[in-house]
Each structure stands twice: as C-alpha cells, then as structure tokens.
Motif scaffolding. Sequence first.
Motif, mmCIF file in Angstrom:
data_model
loop_
_atom_site.group_PDB
_atom_site.id
_atom_site.type_symbol
_atom_site.label_atom_id
_atom_site.label_comp_id
_atom_site.label_asym_id
_atom_site.label_seq_id
_atom_site.Cartn_x
_atom_site.Cartn_y
_atom_site.Cartn_z
ATOM 1 N N LEU A 1 0.236 2.106 -4.876
ATOM 2 C CA LEU A 1 0.756 1.185 -3.867
ATOM 3 C C LEU A 1 1.213 -0.092 -4.551
ATOM 4 O O LEU A 1 0.442 -0.735 -5.271
ATOM 5 C CB LEU A 1 -0.321 0.874 -2.820
ATOM 6 C CG LEU A 1 -0.832 2.062 -2.011
ATOM 7 C CD1 LEU A 1 -1.938 1.634 -1.066
ATOM 8 C CD2 LEU A 1 0.305 2.709 -1.225
ATOM 9 N N ASN A 2 2.455 -0.470 -4.296
ATOM 10 C CA ASN A 2 3.061 -1.653 -4.900
ATOM 11 C C ASN A 2 2.615 -2.897 -4.136
ATOM 12 O O ASN A 2 2.847 -3.022 -2.934
ATOM 13 C CB ASN A 2 4.585 -1.530 -4.872
ATOM 14 C CG ASN A 2 5.269 -2.592 -5.693
ATOM 15 O OD1 ASN A 2 4.665 -3.586 -6.074
ATOM 16 N ND2 ASN A 2 6.542 -2.377 -5.963
ATOM 17 N N ALA A 3 1.989 -3.842 -4.843
ATOM 18 C CA ALA A 3 1.477 -5.045 -4.184
ATOM 19 C C ALA A 3 2.588 -5.942 -3.678
ATOM 20 O O ALA A 3 2.350 -6.781 -2.799
ATOM 21 C CB ALA A 3 0.574 -5.830 -5.148
ATOM 22 N N THR A 4 3.803 -5.806 -4.200
ATOM 23 C CA THR A 4 4.906 -6.660 -3.758
ATOM 24 C C THR A 4 5.627 -6.116 -2.537
ATOM 25 O O THR A 4 6.562 -6.755 -2.055
ATOM 26 C CB THR A 4 5.920 -6.822 -4.909
ATOM 27 O OG1 THR A 4 6.463 -5.545 -5.236
ATOM 28 C CG2 THR A 4 5.259 -7.427 -6.132
ATOM 29 N N SER A 5 5.227 -4.952 -2.023
ATOM 30 C CA SER A 5 5.915 -4.356 -0.877
ATOM 31 C C SER A 5 5.428 -4.971 0.427
ATOM 32 O O SER A 5 4.303 -5.476 0.530
ATOM 33 C CB SER A 5 5.678 -2.841 -0.846
ATOM 34 O OG SER A 5 6.212 -2.223 -1.995
ATOM 35 N N LEU B 1 -0.451 11.324 -10.264
ATOM 36 C CA LEU B 1 -0.137 9.977 -9.812
ATOM 37 C C LEU B 1 1.197 10.015 -9.084
ATOM 38 O O LEU B 1 2.224 10.394 -9.654
ATOM 39 C CB LEU B 1 -0.068 9.012 -10.987
ATOM 40 C CG LEU B 1 -1.405 8.432 -11.466
ATOM 41 C CD1 LEU B 1 -2.302 9.517 -12.049
ATOM 42 C CD2 LEU B 1 -1.202 7.315 -12.477
ATOM 43 N N MET B 2 1.181 9.627 -7.802
ATOM 44 C CA MET B 2 2.351 9.734 -6.946
ATOM 45 C C MET B 2 2.701 8.374 -6.374
ATOM 46 O O MET B 2 1.870 7.461 -6.328
ATOM 47 C CB MET B 2 2.100 10.732 -5.801
ATOM 48 C CG MET B 2 1.580 12.087 -6.256
ATOM 49 S SD MET B 2 1.486 13.262 -4.894
ATOM 50 C CE MET B 2 3.228 13.509 -4.551
ATOM 51 N N GLY B 3 3.950 8.261 -5.942
ATOM 52 C CA GLY B 3 4.390 7.024 -5.325
ATOM 53 C C GLY B 3 5.891 6.894 -5.364
ATOM 54 O O GLY B 3 6.595 7.692 -6.009
ATOM 55 N N PRO B 4 6.436 5.879 -4.697
ATOM 56 C CA PRO B 4 7.888 5.683 -4.679
ATOM 57 C C PRO B 4 8.414 5.291 -6.056
ATOM 58 O O PRO B 4 7.659 5.086 -7.010
ATOM 59 C CB PRO B 4 8.078 4.543 -3.660
ATOM 60 C CG PRO B 4 6.796 4.478 -2.902
ATOM 61 C CD PRO B 4 5.727 4.941 -3.825
ATOM 62 N N THR B 5 9.719 5.166 -6.143
ATOM 63 C CA THR B 5 10.353 4.800 -7.409
ATOM 64 C C THR B 5 9.987 3.377 -7.793
ATOM 65 O O THR B 5 9.897 2.483 -6.945
ATOM 66 C CB THR B 5 11.878 4.916 -7.280
ATOM 67 O OG1 THR B 5 12.300 4.123 -6.159
ATOM 68 C CG2 THR B 5 12.292 6.349 -7.043
ATOM 69 N N GLY B 6 9.780 3.166 -9.096
ATOM 70 C CA GLY B 6 9.529 1.824 -9.609
ATOM 71 C C GLY B 6 8.159 1.268 -9.336
ATOM 72 O O GLY B 6 7.933 0.074 -9.530
ATOM 73 N N VAL B 7 7.210 2.093 -8.900
ATOM 74 C CA VAL B 7 5.895 1.582 -8.574
ATOM 75 C C VAL B 7 5.016 1.465 -9.816
ATOM 76 O O VAL B 7 3.973 0.822 -9.781
ATOM 77 C CB VAL B 7 5.229 2.482 -7.509
ATOM 78 C CG1 VAL B 7 4.730 3.768 -8.121
ATOM 79 C CG2 VAL B 7 4.101 1.746 -6.791
ATOM 80 N N GLY B 8 5.415 2.089 -10.931
ATOM 81 C CA GLY B 8 4.652 1.984 -12.163
ATOM 82 C C GLY B 8 3.802 3.196 -12.478
ATOM 83 O O GLY B 8 2.728 3.059 -13.071
#
Length: 865
Positions: free
Chosen positions: A366-370, A255-262
């Motif tokens: 993918l962060n829905a708030t971005s 599971l990959m993604g930017p910081t704080g994405v969960g």
Amino acid sequence: MTKAFDASGAARKFFAASSREALRLAREALGAEAMVLSSRVLPDGVELVAMAADHVDEAVGQAAPVAAPVAAPVMAAPAPAMPARVMPAPMAAAPVARAPGAAPIPAPAPMPSPVPAPAAAPAVSATPVPAPIAAPAAPRVPPAAAPTGTAPAHAAQAVDPVMSELNSMRGMLEEQMASMVWNEQQRRDPVRGRLLRTLLGAGFSAGLSRAMLDRLPTGQSYAKGMEYVRSELMRVMSVREDEEALLAEGGVYALMGPTGVGKTTTTAKLAARCVMRFGADKIALVTTDSYRIGAYEQLRIYGQILDVPVYAVKDAADLHLVLKDLREKHLVLIDTVGMSQRDRAVSNQIAMLCSGDRPVKRLLLLNATSHGDTLNEVVHAYRHGAGGGELAGCIFTKVDEATHTGALIDTVIRHRLTVHYVSSGQKVPENLMLPDRAALVDGVFQPRRHAALFTAGDNDGQDKSAEAEIAQAQAETDRLRAQYQQLIRAMAHDAEAVADAAAALGGAGVGYEAARKLWRQAGDAGAEQRSVMETLMSLAREEVAAGCGRHVLALSGQLGLRASESGDRYVCQASLLLSDRDGHPLAAPRQWLSTASARKPGLRQLQWLQAQDFGGKAMVHLLPRLPAAEQMAQLAGVHWVSRALGSTSVIDLRTGYSAVLSRLPLDFGPAERVLHKGKPALQALAHVQVRLRASADDSAPLRCVVTRLTDPRTGKLLAQGYGLSNLGAEVEASQLARWLGWGAEAESCLRLVRHGLALCGGMGEPGDAHMFKRLLIAAQVATTVWRVQVSTQAWAERTRSLLVQLTGKAARPGRAPSASTLFAGMDKFFSLLEALGPEAVQQQQAAPAPAPVALAQDAGTRASA
C-alpha cells in the motif's frame, strides 16, 4: 426595461431591473401566495421564476410520471406526494456500504433537528451533500403499448426545467438544514466536533471517525479526547510484531500491488533480511514481470549482490514448474507485475498465483502517498479474485514521502489487514522496519511544516458559535496548564535554585547580562535595529578589552537561512570575535543578510571588521579555507590564518622547488600530550616558509604550520592538518596552530545562530522590519550559550543540567548536551526569570559571584589545551 414572460402554463419568468421590481411583478401576476422557484442576476437586470400556489400540486403530479424513468436509478424508495406548499423534507441517510471482511462500523445516532420535518432527520455529516428528490416510481410501459403522438415529449420539455429548479431549491434547503444540525451539535459538544475535524484532516474516513467518536465519553477535554483516539487506533490496528515467527514459517510469498508502489525494491529488502538469518542458499527470487523494461534485470542485479538465484516466469505453467523445483528452498519471494486496481487482469494474476500445488501467501503493498479512496479500491481489487484466498497481510511503502498516513491506518483497520513491514526509503535493507503501533499513530498527528492546502481547517466550512469558541479556548488553557505543570515537575528546582544559576551566569563573564537584555528586545516591537547594533558594538569593545591580549581573532562564515512560512532562502555572512587567549567567542557585532539569488558579498565582512577600532589590538582573521588567487590582492594589509588542503601547490622557499603541502619535507618538533576526539594523543608541530605557486614571484612569503597527531601507544598517524598565514615571526608557530584549532571549534557557534533565530521569531517574510534585528540578537546570544557549553567548571555543569531540565528532555548519562538543547533551555530560562519577577532579580544580584576565579580557571585550562 421590465417585462413578464410566460415560460409554461404554471411557471412564469419575470424580468426587471431589480429584485424588488421582479417580486412586485410576480405578486401582481400570480398573487401573494406565489412560490418563487429561482432567481439569477443577468447583465441587464434580474430574472425570477415563480409559480402560482394552486398550480404546484398539478405541476408535480404531471412531472412525476415523466421524470420517473430518469430518477429510477437513484431512488431508494417511493416518496410521498409533495404538499401544496413546497417544503424540503429531510431525506433518510443512505446506508454505508461495507466491503466483505471489513470491520463493522456502527452508524452514528441521528441528531434531533431544530426544524420540524415530516420525515426522519438527516444524518449528521462533516460535509452535507444534497440528495436528489425521489419521485414516485411509475410502472414500466412495454414498447408495444406505448402511446403514439408527441404529447409526452412536449410535456417532458415543459416540465423538466421546473423539476430541475425544484431539485435545486430542495437540495439547497436540505444543505442549510444539515448546517443547522451541525452547528447545534458543535454548540452542545464542541470538543467532539474539533476531534472529528482533526481526524478528517489527518486522512481518516468520515465513517471510521464518527464510529470512534460515538464511544467517546462526554465532557472530555480535547487533550483527553486525543488520548482516547490514540489508544483506540492502537487497539484496533493489527500489526505483525514477531518477525522471527514469520520468517521461521517460510513458504512462498508474492508481493502484489499497483504500478510504482515499490514491489521490486521491497522484495530485495525482504530477501536481504532473510539472507542475514538463513543464508543465501535458503532463499530464491521469482519475477512474473515480463512487461516492464528492465524489470528482470533489476531483480537479477539484487540477486547477484545477495548471491540468490532469480527466476523469470510467464504463465501459470512456468510458475508451477519453478515452484516445484524450488520446493527445497525455505523462502521464495515472488515479484509480481504491477497493475492498476481497475485492470481486469488483476484477477487473472491472482488465479495464476493460487493455481499451483504449493500455497502462495499474498502480501499487498500500500502506497502511503495515495488517497484514501484509491487505497480502498486497491484493497477491494487485490483481496479476492478467481479462487484466491484472503490476503496474508500488507506492507506500507513510501512512508517517508507521505504528508500524513491516516488513510493507510484507516484502510487496514476497516479491511482488517495485518501490517507486516513499513518501508520508508530506497536503502536496502535498512529502510524496511517492523511496524510500531505507537510510532505509526503518533506520526499521523505530528504537526506539519506547512499548512494543509487540501483539507478543511478549523475556520473553513461552518462558522463556530460563541460557545464553541469558549470551549476551544478552555481546552487550550487546559493544555497549557498541563504543559506548565510538566515543566515544573521536570525542573525539580525552586525559584532560589533558578536565581542561584542566574547569579552564577551573571558573574561568569560569559556575556549573560547582555544576552538577557538583548533577548528581551527580540520580541519588543519598540526596540529599534539601530539601537541593537550600537549595543552590540559597545559590547564587542568591552569584551575585546577584557578577554583579548595583543590580538583579537575574527571568524567569518556563511549560513543558509530560510523564511519561516514562505520558505524563501537567504544567505547570512556571519562574523564572530574570539579571544586570542583561550579561543572563546566574545561578541558578534555585525552580520550581513542577502537573498540566496543575490551576488555573494565576498570579503565584505573582513573589510568591515578591519576598519573597526578595538582598543588598538591587532585583528587576525581566521579563514576556514584559503582565499582564491584573485582575492589575495584584496587581503593586502590584513593579517590572516587559514586552513589549507594537503593538495595545495606551493614553492618551498628552502629549496625553490614546487610541491604540494602533503609532500613537503618537514622536521617536526618534540611531541606534546593532548586530547584528540576525547582520547590521548601526541601532537607535534612543523614550521616552514612557502609561497603559493599561483601567486607572483615578488609576493610576500607565507608561513606554513603542520600539525601531526599520532597514537601514543602504536605511533599510528591519527590526523595531520595544514595552515597558512601571512603573519610574521612575532607570533609563534604553536600559537598559530592553536588559533587554527580554536577557529575550527568555533564554527559550531556560527551554526548555532540558525537555531537561535528560530527560537526568537524566525526569519519572517519579506518586509519584516525586525527580521535583521532578531538575527543580530540570535548571533550574540549564541556566544553565551557556546561558552556555557564548553566550560569545565562546577557552576557550568549545574547550569547545563538545569537548562536541559527546562527543555523537558532527559539528560543522557555520560553524554554532554548539545548546543541546540542548551539554547532552547536558555530561552525558557529567560522566560522563567521574567515570570518570577523582580524578587528573583534581587536575589540574583545579592548572590555571590564566583565567576572571576572560574573564568580564570577556564582560560588557563583552554590555553594549556
């Protein structure tokens, strides 16, 4: 002060007190064919820059070689020399760059411009952006061959301001031309323009929105266009619907993604779902996060809860060894380090995951708030890198925190990513769900609670023409007509059936006629608040005289209210009169309203009700909780019955010892059969005199009534309630117990006021003269709706069915409709009777009224319970 100043050999500046005077100076100095380059207002007048017409070609020819090196990075192709009269030439639309593997987006067809231009017409866009002028490219001169001297530098200093003014003027004119093209498109097809604004406001990119609308058939209404958009989005969005097949494959997932994405929380959610299917011995967790403090400990705690082993790795060698040891595990989940999409270490992380012998499938979170541009950068950064293959899919996170998810759907469509899961909260594993195409698409276009602040609305930007306004009004009319037709189909009743229901309500003694008259005044600006209060007080006296015996019960409580738009908070001290025969709400004569920050009025409503005359009937206040010790003095001369906690400290007057209510020795009387939560139960009562431990020794004794409910088959204790009262022996203990139960049930009627207020216009904003009037009306109508809900007669069942149908909702078999649904149906019922006209009212008056018998039966049934 008026003067002319020669800025260069060609362009000149003119200063004057007014624009008219500056233009006169320019004409006198440069001739009638002078070209005005710019103008600005200064504190002491107006500055105007102009150039003679015969110097325009010469200035542009001198500026082109000097400006070429600066303009080279933004040029797409050499531009032709500018003519003598400087006219803005529309620029060709730049091609839209597309990421590798993204969905192809067809370019929209160019719109014909109403202004003739020598070049191609500009591409139509929702927000035209002016482009810089492309000057002819000059050959690059080697440093050794560069001419000596300072002449080029002086030329650049002389011409740069002129070129800047020309660029500014040309950009402004191109923007105006693009606006003309946009207005022309809006005039010819206003529905397509409105759909484009809707998609852009929902977070979709301009390219995808225009590509989708290019295939929309012409002549469609807005509703048909939205159906087309919805179906297209559902068709092109890829989701993983078969979870069983996904989990059965097993393997290693990172599971990959930017910081704080969960990532860590989502890893735990996935692990929990897999443990429930395969068991803890088939799952393993791995973390590569050695940077964040407590990252390993957080995942280790999840692993202990799930009984799943957790491993920490630092580099590719560690990962290779760990995966080799875990080759017997069916599923391995890797929680990776959170990195910014602009960090160069992202490619190193991807290389580490893909360097081992065992393949690692990468899931991007993918962060829905971005923002949409941020999501696009994230996908580009994590999609490829250092030998890594394609992404296996993506997971939506923080969907519950996003105002709209259009950018998410746009991103996965353009990059052809498959959505595996949707995360919408912190609970493990409840808040991880499989993606639902319809729910995701419909959630994008749900109406928002507050108006959008950061997206253009229908009235922002370009003004709409009269034809577009007419077309929009026609589309709104079509929508309302379709809604009314659906309402008529949902009713499945004619005007005669509606009038019969109105007649039954009018004769049922539930306050229907008064409620209907008051509901009509809620939207009448001419109806005054004072007249509404007088009507409510008169109605309360009539209801008490007809529905009460020796006593009238008064229930009070607090409601938290919020303004419709600003969100300001208010506190409503609500009051409600009940019948002492059956506990039905009769009237709501007065409410008190204050801001949330104001001091609470305390026992104000009790004191006001105590001062009213209701035909000589004694008033008994039903209190939801025991008053504080300092408030007991204010209750002198007031009869009350209050629910109490089992932990309340009292003094048993039989023994003189102190104890809590739950520890008192009690002698229960014979048990009676009752219904408890819809199931048979046995109810027994006990009665004892006590005194509050915190009160004075000479205070009056209180009567304690204890109600015990047991299972008739097993004898198991189901519930036990306590009540205290200062009433004397004139009221039996069984009657006190019934009053306490009726008060607890009627609290839902008080809460119904909040829903009714929203239906009749809401709280409004500070300064709304009719806000308190709407609150009074909503409280009274709530008593009618509540009585309709609890009635057990045949007329009530038919009426409830009709009200549910009017809301357009499907009735659930074997489940009674909620009071809020019935309130919404009553609102539509009142509007429908107004639309039917006086004929329906006459038919209602002529219909038989079986209500007195029904009301008597209701009262008898209620009293026996």
